[in-house]
Design a protein around this motif. Structure first.
Motif, mmCIF file in Angstrom:
data_model
loop_
_atom_site.group_PDB
_atom_site.id
_atom_site.type_symbol
_atom_site.label_atom_id
_atom_site.label_comp_id
_atom_site.label_asym_id
_atom_site.label_seq_id
_atom_site.Cartn_x
_atom_site.Cartn_y
_atom_site.Cartn_z
ATOM 1 N N ASP A 96 -1.925 1.952 -5.235
ATOM 2 C CA ASP A 96 -1.819 1.574 -3.816
ATOM 3 C C ASP A 96 -2.848 0.512 -3.453
ATOM 4 N N THR A 97 -4.056 0.657 -3.969
ATOM 5 C CA THR A 97 -5.085 -0.340 -3.665
ATOM 6 C C THR A 97 -4.784 -1.667 -4.356
ATOM 7 N N ASP A 135 0.837 -1.204 0.000
ATOM 8 C CA ASP A 135 0.000 0.000 0.000
ATOM 9 C C ASP A 135 0.880 1.266 0.000
ATOM 10 N N THR A 150 -2.309 3.656 3.646
ATOM 11 C CA THR A 150 -3.486 4.477 3.351
ATOM 12 C C THR A 150 -4.778 3.774 3.780
ATOM 13 N N ASP A 151 -5.890 4.211 3.229
ATOM 14 C CA ASP A 151 -7.212 3.663 3.561
ATOM 15 C C ASP A 151 -7.290 2.139 3.493
ATOM 16 N N ASP A 152 -6.612 1.553 2.503
ATOM 17 C CA ASP A 152 -6.710 0.104 2.291
ATOM 18 C C ASP A 152 -6.263 -0.676 3.529
ATOM 19 N N GLU A 187 -0.454 6.542 -7.349
ATOM 20 C CA GLU A 187 -1.920 6.409 -7.415
ATOM 21 C C GLU A 187 -2.529 7.335 -8.474
ATOM 22 N N GLY A 232 -6.036 9.071 1.795
ATOM 23 C CA GLY A 232 -6.130 8.068 0.729
ATOM 24 C C GLY A 232 -7.563 7.639 0.487
#
Ligand SMILES: [Mg+2]
Length: 292
Positions: free
Chosen positions: A237-238, A13, A50-52, A20, A91
């Motif tokens: 990133d995801t 990530d 990040t969010d993931d 991204e 993110g």
């Protein structure tokens, strides 16, 4: 032996974040496996996940805390709010970032979502953690329950199931060669087309890219590089986070992730060491059972 679980996800990530949705190199080699800032998202700090990873951590900690599968949608939302508020990360989509920052209760959060129309990757990026559950029916039920809160449509549910099933199969003894057949048996012939749209943010686009990054990789580092090298503009990133959490269950993959990337991963209260501590609990509470 498995690689670390959420720690490996965070490495992927945090590495992928520098590209991204930017046109990026497609000939990256090991020297590219370093962190960098994102030229457009200036709030992003180099080396942060990040969010993931954050949403996956929220789901995993909830599973570990409950030690049962009796979990409600409200509890999932509470976990996401809690995990974000204790350690805000960037993110997320703009809308999600705002909801996580501003909503105090699960009801408030849910009232501002339109889950039937969101075909992005939110449900899939936090689904891998459910794969460690031995009981496949409970595993699928929880994956869908948490996924539908934000992404209640064919792209959202299929992508989330594909990620969770991939982790499940490999964690419990399945081989990479047999993974495609397992997913087809579980999700049906042609499942890859469910809700796919020609958009780099589409959940099915992201999941199929993550799975293709696993093919022909000999090392975890190869998986990260395959993500970047297979297409010029993507949600790197995801895709890398999802590919990494699946790859972490694949015992034939050596590591080969450069120390510079490992040392560059954030290591504050909820950073690298914390993730590795959670990973040890995961291996103890959800051990590999040779089911496949
Ligand atoms: Mg992300």
């Amino acid at each position: 032996m498995h690689a670390s679980f959420l720690y490996t996800m965070a490495l992927g990530d945090s590495y992928g974040m520098k590209y991204e949705y930017l046109p990026h190199t497609t000939n990256a080699d090991l020297s590219d496996l370093v962190h960098a800032e994102h030229p457009k998202l200036t709030a992003y700090k180099k080396g942060d996940y990040t969010d993931d990873t954050q949403m996956s951590l929220a789901n995993m900690e909830l599973l570990l805390a409950k030690q049962s599968f009796d979990i409600t949608a409200e509890e999932f939302v509470s976990a996401w709010l809690h995990t974000f508020k204790r350690d805000p990360h960037v993110g997320y989509s703009r809308h999600m970032q705002k909801l996580l920052a501003e909503c105090e209760t699960p009801a408030e959060f849910v009232s501002q979502l339109a889950p039937s129309s969101r075909t992005t990757s939110g449900a899939a990026m936090r689904a891998g953690v459910f794969g460690v559950i031995e009981d496949i029916e409970e595993m699928k039920r929880l994956t869908l329950l948490q996924g539908r809160i934000t992404h209640n449509n064919l792209a959202g549910t299929t992508s989330a199931l594909a990620v969770a099933l991939s982790v499940h199969f490999l964690h419990h003894g399945g081989t990479r060669q047999q993974l495609e057949a397992f997913l087809t048996a579980q999700l049906g012939e042609g499942w890859e087309q469910n809700g796919i749209e020609n958009d780099p943010g589409n959940a099915m686009m992201i999941v199929t890219q993550a799975l293709s990054a696993l093919k022909n990789a000999k090392t975890i580092a190869d998986v990260f590089l395959n993500v970047v090298n297979q297409i010029e503009n993507s949600d790197t990133d995801t895709v890398c986070a999802i590919a990494a959490i699946i790859a972490s269950r694949c015992t034939v993959l050596e590591d080969y992730v450069p120390e510079t990337l490992k040392k560059g991963l954030e290591n504050g209260t909820y950073g690298a060491d914390y993730l590795r501590k959670i990973d040890m609990q995961v291996e103890a509470i959800f051990p590999r059972k040779m089911l496949y």
